[in-house]
Design an enzyme around this catalytic site. Sequence first.
Site, mmCIF file in Angstrom:
data_model
loop_
_atom_site.group_PDB
_atom_site.id
_atom_site.type_symbol
_atom_site.label_atom_id
_atom_site.label_comp_id
_atom_site.label_asym_id
_atom_site.label_seq_id
_atom_site.Cartn_x
_atom_site.Cartn_y
_atom_site.Cartn_z
ATOM 1 N N TYR A 60 -11.854 10.800 -4.845
ATOM 2 C CA TYR A 60 -10.494 11.044 -5.358
ATOM 3 C C TYR A 60 -9.919 9.736 -5.841
ATOM 4 C CZ TYR A 60 -8.536 8.916 -1.143
ATOM 5 O OH TYR A 60 -8.206 8.026 -0.142
ATOM 6 N N THR A 85 -2.260 4.092 2.537
ATOM 7 C CA THR A 85 -2.389 3.779 3.969
ATOM 8 C C THR A 85 -3.105 2.457 4.218
ATOM 9 O OG1 THR A 85 -4.470 5.003 4.066
ATOM 10 C CG2 THR A 85 -2.439 6.215 4.597
ATOM 11 N N ASP A 86 -3.849 1.952 3.225
ATOM 12 C CA ASP A 86 -4.647 0.748 3.480
ATOM 13 C C ASP A 86 -3.796 -0.468 3.836
ATOM 14 O OD1 ASP A 86 -7.419 1.257 1.103
ATOM 15 O OD2 ASP A 86 -6.846 2.241 2.984
ATOM 16 N N GLU A 122 -9.428 -21.113 25.158
ATOM 17 C CA GLU A 122 -10.725 -21.757 24.873
ATOM 18 C C GLU A 122 -10.586 -22.806 23.769
ATOM 19 O OE1 GLU A 122 -12.992 -17.565 25.237
ATOM 20 O OE2 GLU A 122 -14.309 -19.259 24.764
ATOM 21 N N THR A 176 -2.899 7.677 -1.400
ATOM 22 C CA THR A 176 -3.604 8.957 -1.305
ATOM 23 C C THR A 176 -2.648 10.130 -1.339
ATOM 24 O OG1 THR A 176 -5.486 8.037 -0.149
ATOM 25 C CG2 THR A 176 -5.049 10.349 0.254
ATOM 26 N N LYS A 184 -3.874 0.428 10.886
ATOM 27 C CA LYS A 184 -4.821 1.474 10.510
ATOM 28 C C LYS A 184 -6.109 1.200 11.278
ATOM 29 C CE LYS A 184 -6.767 3.888 6.489
ATOM 30 N NZ LYS A 184 -6.817 3.997 5.005
HETATM 31 N N1 DAS Z 1 -6.825 3.388 -0.797
HETATM 32 C C1 DAS Z 1 -5.806 3.995 0.013
HETATM 33 C C2 DAS Z 1 -4.480 3.348 -0.314
HETATM 34 O O1 DAS Z 1 -3.980 3.538 -1.408
HETATM 35 C C3 DAS Z 1 -5.635 5.429 -0.130
HETATM 36 C C4 DAS Z 1 -4.685 5.894 0.948
HETATM 37 O O2 DAS Z 1 -5.172 6.175 2.044
HETATM 38 O O3 DAS Z 1 -3.485 5.962 0.751
HETATM 39 O O4 DAS Z 1 -3.997 2.659 0.552
#
Ligand code: DAS
Length: 367
Positions: A57, A123-124, A324, A44, A196
């Site tokens: 986007y 970020t994923d 468990e 992103t 995340k």
């Molecule tokens: N889909 C996400 C990624 O590329 C966009 C982001 O948050 O960076 O990991």
Amino acid sequence: MLRHLARSVSAAALAALVSLAAAPALHAADNERPRVAILATGGTIAGVQAHPGAAAYKPGVLTLDHLLAQLPGLDQVARLEGEQVANIASQDITAELWLRLARRAAAHLADPAVSGVVITHGTDTMEESAWLLRLVLRSEKPVVLTGAMLPATHPQADGPVNLRSAVAVAASPAARGYGPLLLLNGELHPARDVRKTATEAIDTFQSPNDLPVGAASPAGPSFSVSASSIRPAPGGGFDLAALDADALPRVVIVAAHGDADGSVVDALLALPAERRPAGIVLAGVGNGNASAPLLAALERASSAGIVVVRSSRTGRGLVDRNLEVDDDRLGWIAARALSPQKARILLVLGLTRTRDLAELQRLFDEA
Ligand code: DAS
């Protein structure tokens, strides 16, 4: 001194002398600024909205050159050398790209002139990349992964301040020894626990079992704990040179949930032997638990030679042996602090070293 010279040399020669005199000063300033390598992979932070104001986007569009052009003065913090390793949405990251990224980072870290490395990333899966790099990089120098929750074209884009801060951290000797750090929203998280935790919140990255080790701004890091408090890589880490993306063991994650049967696991067992996973990580409910039918299917998998690791979908706490689920009887491994996605990465690399269950459990206990 220059005035004395002025009587005996031409204006052009004098100008040359003056510029020469200035050069050592410029050269000294150049030397004083640390060198930081920036490896771009997309996400992103490099994203572009469909049109101004659009929620939609596309990540991984802008190049690193474009991102740096939006950050005037950054080259006064450090001498930058950029590399576009990839330009993807990080949900598409692969073992091949992980190892290529690790090898490029290792190459820059091995350069005595380089103070640290910044990686711009989606970020994923950023937390997974940070953990993979923790397991395969050996340098004491800072490796700072950063990205953004809002695309570069968004009026409140968070990428620029994250990238400025990441360069400042990578340039800072204070950031040595922490292993790869994940930086967003002014927080510095070590690789083991960060995850995340929200789909769109700017403060999405949290370390539920640990805490951030510090804060960061474009002026640099401020650490709240010393680097010596960071857990070393389990098993001493893994030899990056020996890893081949095409030959890595395949490990999948199976989710537990209410009313779960064993069909997903049995479908894996029905695959031809060469396509079956070498390991299954259970994203268990609670303390790594699952329904009786799913546990029975996992028992069939481990009887067929598939290594089973129990982790938890809860997002915080430890999964311990024999609470468990009778891990000793089943020959299963407890993931302890690792999330399912990080347990999967450690099991992939652990299986390149051993299939001994006690040795594999030790890796998870040390993680
Ligand atoms: N889909 C996400 C990624 O590329 C966009 C982001 O948050 O960076 O990991």
